[in-house]
Design a protein around this motif. Structure first.
Motif, short mmCIF file in Angstrom:
data_model
loop_
_atom_site.label_atom_id
_atom_site.label_comp_id
_atom_site.label_asym_id
_atom_site.label_seq_id
_atom_site.Cartn_x
_atom_site.Cartn_y
_atom_site.Cartn_z
N VAL A 50 0.97 -1.57 -0.42
CA VAL A 50 0.17 -0.01 -0.58
C VAL A 50 1.00 1.84 -0.56
O VAL A 50 1.48 1.11 0.58
CB VAL A 50 -0.73 -0.36 1.08
CG1 VAL A 50 -1.85 -0.85 1.27
CG2 VAL A 50 0.02 0.45 2.77
N SER A 51 0.42 2.65 -0.62
CA SER A 51 1.10 3.66 -0.53
C SER A 51 0.09 4.61 -1.17
O SER A 51 -1.36 4.33 -0.95
CB SER A 51 2.09 2.84 -1.79
OG SER A 51 1.77 3.65 -2.59
N PRO A 913 1.90 6.07 13.10
CA PRO A 913 1.48 5.67 11.17
C PRO A 913 2.08 7.00 10.41
O PRO A 913 0.56 6.84 9.14
CB PRO A 913 0.09 5.03 11.85
CG PRO A 913 0.11 5.89 12.58
CD PRO A 913 0.77 7.36 13.58
N THR A 914 2.43 7.14 9.87
CA THR A 914 2.60 8.16 8.27
C THR A 914 2.59 7.80 7.23
O THR A 914 4.22 7.03 7.01
CB THR A 914 4.19 9.83 8.78
OG1 THR A 914 3.40 10.12 10.08
CG2 THR A 914 3.88 9.87 7.51
N MET A 915 1.96 7.67 6.45
CA MET A 915 2.77 6.89 4.67
C MET A 915 3.24 7.80 4.14
O MET A 915 3.52 7.41 2.69
CB MET A 915 1.65 6.59 4.49
CG MET A 915 0.72 5.45 5.19
SD MET A 915 -1.13 4.79 4.13
CE MET A 915 0.03 4.06 2.68
N THR A 936 6.91 2.71 -0.32
CA THR A 936 5.39 1.65 -0.32
C THR A 936 5.16 0.99 1.45
O THR A 936 6.69 0.82 1.50
CB THR A 936 5.21 0.31 -1.31
OG1 THR A 936 6.67 -0.24 -1.52
CG2 THR A 936 5.52 0.95 -2.51
N PHE A 937 4.61 0.30 1.05
CA PHE A 937 4.74 -0.02 2.71
C PHE A 937 4.20 -2.39 2.29
O PHE A 937 3.09 -2.01 1.68
CB PHE A 937 3.53 0.36 3.43
CG PHE A 937 3.90 1.47 4.15
CD1 PHE A 937 4.58 1.52 5.77
CD2 PHE A 937 3.68 2.89 3.33
CE1 PHE A 937 4.94 3.15 6.04
CE2 PHE A 937 4.39 4.33 3.94
CZ PHE A 937 5.22 3.93 5.32
N THR A 938 4.45 -2.83 2.84
CA THR A 938 4.61 -4.42 2.31
C THR A 938 3.31 -4.77 4.21
O THR A 938 3.48 -4.46 5.53
CB THR A 938 5.64 -5.27 1.95
OG1 THR A 938 6.02 -4.95 1.27
CG2 THR A 938 4.78 -6.57 2.27
N ILE A 969 -5.30 9.38 -2.15
CA ILE A 969 -5.65 8.41 -3.23
C ILE A 969 -4.27 7.88 -2.53
O ILE A 969 -3.73 8.02 -3.03
CB ILE A 969 -5.71 9.04 -4.79
CG1 ILE A 969 -6.71 10.06 -5.15
CG2 ILE A 969 -6.02 7.78 -5.70
CD1 ILE A 969 -6.76 10.65 -6.54
N TYR A 970 -5.20 6.58 -2.42
CA TYR A 970 -4.32 5.05 -1.95
C TYR A 970 -4.43 3.92 -3.12
O TYR A 970 -5.22 4.47 -3.70
CB TYR A 970 -4.53 4.61 -0.17
CG TYR A 970 -4.64 5.62 0.59
CD1 TYR A 970 -3.76 5.96 1.40
CD2 TYR A 970 -6.05 6.42 0.60
CE1 TYR A 970 -3.79 6.91 2.67
CE2 TYR A 970 -5.99 6.91 2.21
CZ TYR A 970 -5.00 7.07 2.85
OH TYR A 970 -4.64 7.58 4.35
#
Length: 990
Positions: A50-51, A913-915, A936-938, A969-970
Motif C-alpha cells: 500500500v502507498s 503511522p505516517t504513510m 510503499t508499505f508491505t 488517493i491510496y
C-alpha cells in the motif's frame, strides 16, 4: 520448466473529506481527520503493498503570498493588568448611576492583578499603557491645591491666590529639567527658602507622562451609599482615608497608585491570510470604535413626562470612544475649586465625606508620572503604604556620628533588617535610578550636591526628611512630624501665607523631602554579600551594621567616598538627628528624634515629577459666547431658566485616535504607526469672528510645534496668563525708506518651555506583548517579522518613555509607541522672519527680542512659533514575515499497522503511522499537491479493510487547520500469478 509469472494488480482508493463519514453527518469540527467507507471492503493479503498515489491538501490561500496561522497554543504567561469594575444603582426613570459625572457611575473599583494567558501563534495579549504629553493642554502641574472659581481665567498669572502651592521645593534640590520657574508679582523669588514664593511647575515641553490610576473604590455620589455588589476592599472604605498623610492633612499623592495597564487581545483568524488582511484586522481590533453615545442628563434629573423639562431633549454631551482612545476621569471646574478644597482641608476623617470632598478627591483618580519605573519601584518596595515596612515610613535607627564634624564619613543605618530579600527590594528601587542620568545633573549652584563629582556610576539616593523647626534649648524638633516629605497642602484657601502664625505652621508641617546620596560600587551592583564591608557592598550600596542593640543587623549606607553628607542636612546646632548622647538605645525612635528616610511618594519628592489630567469644560470659550448648560422649559415650551452643567464634564480623551499595524508591500514588512493623538495646525480662538485677522482655516494638517501657541483654546490651571494678540510697530526692510508697519503678534505663553517639540496630546504604548522571549519566534509577532529585541528590549536610559522614538532607538524599544517624524531638513524651516516668512537657511534657531518702535524701543522677548507638517514614524519589523510555519504536511492512515518506518513529532523520535508527506513546493489556487514518492508499505497480516481513516498533520503531530476539500488517493498493489502458458495449454504440449 515453470513458465508461470506474476503481475501487479493495482487498485486506487479515493478518500476525500467531502465524501467522508464526518462530512456527510455534518461534523465540521476538524477537517484534518476523516473516515471513508469502502462498501464491501478491500482484502489485503500478506505481501500486498500500500502507498499514497497522490494527495491534495486544501488550505485556503495556498497559492497566494499569504501567511500561515495555526492558532496553536505555544505556552502560557502571567501578566499584571488593571481590572476596573463599575457600579451603578437604578434610581431614576431611564439610566443608572450618579447624574453629576459624565461616566455616570456611582463607584468604580480599580485593582491591578495578575492574570494567566495562553500564548497562541495567531493571537497577542498586549498590555497597553496610556500617556499624557505635557503640551500645555488638558493637564496641570502637581501638586496643586485648586483652580479658582472664576469661570474665565485666561489672563490670570498663577499664584497662591488662585490655587498654586505657596511654597515649592528648596532651591537647588530638584531635577532642573523637570521644572520651569514661574516668577511674577504674586510669586516672587526670595533667597530665604521659607519666604520663597517662586512657583516651580512641571515643564510643558512635550514629555510623555505615564498614566497611573488610584487603586480601590472611588465614589462619586455621596447619596448613593455603597452600590450593591461592590466587594470589600483592602485599601479603603467609602471615604478618602488613604489620602490622609502622616501629619494629619489630605494629600492625594500618598494614596495607592499603580500604572494603568489594559489587556488588549487581538486574534487573527486561523488559516493562510494575506498580509493586508492581517494588518487591517489588527488595526480594526485596536480601534474597535463605538457609536457616538449621548449623555441624557434629564434621565436622572426629572421625569420627561412632567411639565418642566430640559431643552435639547436633555442631551448634554456625546461621547465617542475606541479600545485605545477613550475618556479618562480628570479634574474639572468647580470640582477642583476652592470651596471643595476648603472642605477637604477641614475634613477630620471621623465621618463619611461630603460631596464636596469627593468631588475634589476624584480629580486625582488618574494622574501621570514622568518616570513610571522609578515611581512604581519606590512605591512597591519602599513606599509608605507597603507592608514591607513597620509603620508609615522607614526611619534612621543609627548614625556613625550625629555631629556635623563627622559629616564626611557618615554612615546611616535604617530600620530594615539586613537579609538577601530586603536588600534586593531596596536595590529594585536603586536600579531604576540609573535609567535617568538627569538625576545627577546638579547644575544649580544652590544645590547641596553641586560640583561634588557625583555620577550614576558612584552613587545612589534615598529621600530624607528635612529638619526645620527646633526648640533652641533641646536642639530637637519643636513639632514632631509624622510624614516623610510633604506636598505643602497645609491650610485652606483663606490661609494667609504672609501671616506669621500661618507661615510658621506651614513650615512645621509642610517641608518637602530631599535626596541624600550614598556610595555606590558599580562592580558589586549585581551581588549580595553575607558579610559586606566598605570595600564590598551588597548590590553596590548596602552593608550590615554589626554589634548589639536595636540597630544591629540592619541595612547601613556609607557616604565617605562621595564626600559625606552635605552640611545643610544638619540642624542649626550642627546635629543630624538632634543631639543624642548615646546611640542604639532606642532614642532614635522617639518622635522628637525620629528622622524618616526611604522613598517619598509626594509629588514634590526628587524624581517624582507628576501632572494631573484636566478638562477645560468650565472655560470653553475665550470670548465668553457660551456655557455648557441646558435651558429649562415649561409645559408650553417656554424657557424658564438655564442650568450650568460644566461640572458634569469630568473626563478628557486620552490615547491614540488612529493606531495602526501597517504593511508595506514594497519592503515586505509590517510596522506600527500612529500610536498617538496628533497636534493639528488648528485655528485661533473665535476663528471666524474677524474674516481678516482671524479667519477660519482648514487646520487639519498634522504638525509638530516648536514654541507652541496655545491660541486660547484650552484653559488649564497654572497656564495663565494667556497673552492676547498685541500690535507691535516694526520698521520695514525696503531700501531708502523709513517705512514702518504695525503687526499683531501672538506672543509666547511663558508657561510653554521654549524650543520644545510638541507633536501630540496623548498616546498609547504596548508595554508588553504577553510573550516570553523563548516563545517569541513561534508567536504572532515573530511570524510577522518583529524581533524580541526590537519591541521588548531591556529598559535602558535610551528607551524610557521620556525619550523620543527615533532612528537611534527604534530597533531597541522597551515599550512600543510612535511619534511624529522630525527630520534634519526641517531645521531649515525653523528660521523665519517675524512676519512668518521661511528663510530656508542653516542658521541656529534662537530666541529673539522684538523692538517695538511705537513704545520707545520697548524690547519684548519673543520665540518664533514653528509648525511643521509631519506624519507618524513607523516602527518597521526587522524581518520579512514568515509565510509558512511548516514546510510539509504528514499524512497518516490506519491502512498500515507497522509504525516503525516513520519517526518524528514534536519531540522527534516518536513512531507514527505516517504513510507519506506533501511538500509545500507545489501549489495552485487553494491547494497543495503531493505525488507518488515511491515509498510503499508491505502488508504483513491479512485483513479486510472496510473503511480508511486519514489524518493530515503538521510535522509536530498536531492536526492541520484545513478546508473541507482535501483528498488522498491510496494505491493498493496485489501480486497476481499469470495462468499456465496459454499456447502450451492449447496444443497440449509440455
Amino acid at each position: 520448466m515453470d513458465t508461470t509469472s506474476s503481475f501487479n494488480e493495482i487498485q486506487l482508493l479515493e478518500c476525500s473529506r467531502r465524501s467522508s463519514v464526518q462530512k456527510l453527518s455534518g461534523n465540521t469540527e476538524n477537517n484534518a481527520i476523516f473516515t471513508n467507507k469502502l462498501d464491501s471492503g478491500v482484502e489485503l493479503n500478506v505481501g500486498d503493498e500500500v502507498s499514497i498515489h497522490s494527495a491534495i491538501v486544501s488550505e485556503r490561500g495556498a497559492g497566494n503570498e499569504t501567511i500561515e496561522l495555526k492558532g496553536n497554543v505555544i505556552g502560557q504567561v502571567v501578566r499584571n493588568i488593571t481590572d476596573i469594575q463599575t457600579y451603578t444603582e437604578k434610581n431614576n426613570y431611564r439610566n443608572n448611576g450618579y447624574a453629576y459625572v459624565l461616566n455616570r457611575e456611582d463607584a468604580v473599583d480599580v485593582e491591578n492583578k495578575d492574570v494567566t494567558l495562553d500564548v497562541k501563534d495567531n493571537q497577542v495579549n498586549m498590555s497597553i499603557e496610556y500617556y499624557k504629553a505635557t503640551n500645555g493642554e488638558n493637564c496641570f502641574s502637581l501638586p496643586r491645591r485648586y483652580v479658582k472659581d472664576e469661570i474665565f481665567q485666561w489672563n490670570y498669572a498663577d499664584s497662591f491666590d488662585i490655587g498654586a502651592m505657596f511654597r515649592s521645593q528648596r532651591n537647588g534640590t530638584i531635577i532642573e529639567t523637570d521644572y520651569q520657574r514661574d516668577r511674577n508679582a504674586s510669586s516672587p523669588w526670595n533667597k530665604v527658602w521659607k519666604d520663597n514664593k517662586e512657583l516651580l511647575k512641571v515643564r510643558q515641553d512635550g514629555t510623555k507622562y505615564t498614566i497611573f490610576s488610584r487603586q480601590g473604590p472611588t465614589f462619586y455620589g455621596v447619596n448613593s451609599s455603597v452600590p450593591t455588589g461592590i466587594p470589600s476592599d483592602p485599601y479603603l472604605d467609602p471615604t478618602i482615608d488613604n489620602m490622609k498623610n502622616g501629619n494629619g492633612s489630605v494629600d492625594p499623592a500618598v494614596d495607592y497608585y499603580s500604572r494603568y495597564k489594559e489587556l488588549k487581545t487581538v486574534e487573527i483568524p486561523t488559516g493562510r491570510r494575506s498580509a493586508d488582511f492581517i494588518a487591517e484586522s489588527f488595526t480594526n481590533s485596536l480601534q474597535n470604535a463605538s457609536s457616538l453615545e449621548g449623555y441624557d442628563f434629564w434621565a436622572n434629573a426629572n421625569n420627561p413626562s412632567t411639565a418642566t423639562v430640559y431643552d435639547n431633549q436633555g442631551q448634554l454631551a456625546g461621547v465617542y470612544k475606541t479600545d485605545t482612545f477613550k475618556p479618562f476621569n480628570c479634574g474639572s471646574g468647580k470640582n477642583f475649586g476652592p470651596i471643595r478644597f476648603n472642605s477637604v482641608m477641614a475634613y477630620d476623617f471621623t465621618t463619611d465625606p461630603t460631596q464636596f470632598i469627593l468631588d475634589w478627591a476624584n480629580c486625582f483618580q488618574n494622574i501621570a508620572f514622568k518616570r513610571p519605573e522609578y515611581v512604581e519601584a519606590g512605591r512597591k518596595n519602599l513606599g509608605r503604604l507597603d507592608l514591607f515596612i513597620d509603620g508609615p515610613n522607614n526611619w534612621i535607627v543609627d548614625v556613625s556620628n550625629d555631629s556635623v564634624n563627622g559629616s564626611k564619613t557618615m554612615e546611616i543605618t535604617i530600620n530594615i533588617d539586613y537579609n538577601a530579600s530586603n536588600c534586593e527590594r531596596v536595590n529594585n528601587f536603586f536600579k531604576t535610578q540609573k535609567l535617568y542620568p538627569e538625576m545627577w545633573d546638579f547644575r544649580n549652584a544652590s544645590g547641596p550636591y553641586y560640583n561634588r563629582g557625583l555620577t550614576r556610576d558612584n552613587s545612589r539616593f534615598l529621600h530624607i526628611d528635612m529638619i526645620q523647626a527646633y526648640d533652641n534649648a533641646s536642639k530637637t524638633k519643636a513639632v514632631p512630624r509624622g510624614e516623610l516629605g510633604s506636598d505643602c497642602y497645609f491650610g485652606d484657601s483663606t490661609t494667609n501665607p504672609s501671616n506669621a502664625s500661618d507661615l510658621n505652621q506651614m513650615i512645621q508641617y509642610d517641608t518637602p523631602s530631599q535626596p541624600i546620596f550614598f556610595t555606590f560600587l558599580k562592580q558589586d551592583e549585581d551581588s549580595f554579600y553575607t558579610n559586606p564591608n566598605n570595600q564590598r557592598l551588597s548590590y553596590g550600596t548596602m552593608k550590615m551594621r554589626g554589634g548589639t542593640g536595636n540597630a544591629s543587623q540592619k541595612i547601613t549606607f556609607i557616604t565617605e567616598s562621595i564626600g559625606g553628607v552635605p552640611t545643610s542636612y544638619y540642624n542649626g546646632s550642627g546635629f543630624f538627628i538632634g543631639g543624642i548622647a548615646a546611640a542604639g538605645n532606642g532614642s532614635f525612635e522617639l518622635d522628637k528624634y525620629k528622622r524618616f528616610i526611604g522613598y517619598d511618594p509626594h509629588f514634590t519628592a526628587y524624581g517624582n515629577a507628576a501632572i494631573g489630567l484636566w478638562t477645560p469644560a468650565q472655560t470653553p470659550d475665550y470670548a465668553e459666547n457660551y456655557d455648557i448648560a441646558l435651558n429649562v422649559n415649561d409645559l408650553n415650551g417656554s424657557q424658564v431658566s438655564t442650568v450650568a452643567l460644566s461640572e458634569v464634564i469630568n473626563q478628557t480623551y486620552i490615547g491614540s485616535s488612529n493606531p495602526k499595524l501597517v504593511y508595506d508591500n514594497v519592503k515586505d514588512r509590517f510596522g506600527w504607526a500612529d500610536f498617538y493623538t496628533p497636534e493639528y495646525q488648528g485655528n485661533y480662538a473665535g476663528a471666524g469672528d474677524d474674516s481678516k485677522d482671524n479667519p477660519v482655516t482648514d487646520g487639519k494638517e498634522l504638525v509638530y510645534k516648536i514654541n507652541k501657541r496655545l491660541r486660547k483654546q484650552s484653559c488649564c490651571p497654572g497656564m495663565g496668563p494667556y497673552p492676547d494678540l498685541i500690535p507691535i510697530k516694526l520698521t520695514t526692510s525696503r531700501t531708502g525708506s523709513s517705512a514702518s508697519v504695525t503687526t499683531n503678534f501672538d506672543m509666547p505663553n511663558t508657561n510653554i518651555f521654549p524650543f520644545s517639540i510638541m507633536d501630540c496630546h496623548s498616546g498609547i504604548c504596548i508595554s508588553d506583548f504577553g510573550i516570553d522571549k523563548d516563545q517569541w519566534e513561534d508567536s504572532l509577532m515573530g511570524i510577522l517579522g518583529f524581533s524580541y529585541e526590537q519591541l521588548q528590549s531591556d529598559i535602558s536610559e535610551n528607551n524610557t518613555m521620556q525619550n523620543r522614538v527615533n532612528t537611534f532607538n527604534q530597533n531597541k524599544l522597551n515599550k512600543v509607541t510612535t511619534q511624529g517624524i522630525i527630520k534634519a531638513e526641517d531645521t531649515l524651516i525653523y528660521n523665519q522672519t517675524v512676519f512668518g516668512a521661511i528663510m530656508y537657511k542653516p542658521d541656529i534657531f534662537t530666541s529673539i527680542v522684538l523692538q517695538d518702535q511705537a513704545s520707545g524701543l520697548k524690547k519684548l522677548q519673543y520665540a518664533n512659533p514653528v509648525n511643521v507638517a509631519t506624519t507618524s514614524l513607523t516602527i518597521t519589523a526587522d524581518n520579512v514575515p514568515k509565510q509558512m510555519l511548516n514546510p510539509f504536511f504528514s499524512i497518516r492512515s490506519d491502512l498500515i499497522d507497522d509504525t516503525s518506518a516513520y519517526l518524528g513529532s514534536r519531540d522527534s523520535g516518536q513512531r507514527m503511522p505516517t504513510m507519506g508527506t506533501v511538500l509545500k513546493n507545489y501549489n495552485s489556487g487553494d491547494y497543495f499537491y503531493g505525488e507518488d514518492d515511491g515509498i510503499t508499505f508491505t502488508v504483513t497480516k491479512p485483513k479486510v479493510v472496510t473503511s480508511i481513516t486519514t489524518s493530515i498533520n503538521d510535522p509536530d503531530g498536531s492536526f492541520c487547520r484545513l478546508d473541507d476539500s482535501s483528498a488522498v488517493i491510496y494505491k493498493v498493489q496485489k501480486k497476481q500469478l499469470f495462468p499456465v502458458n496459454l499456447v502450451q495449454q492449447f496444443f497440449g504440449k509440455k
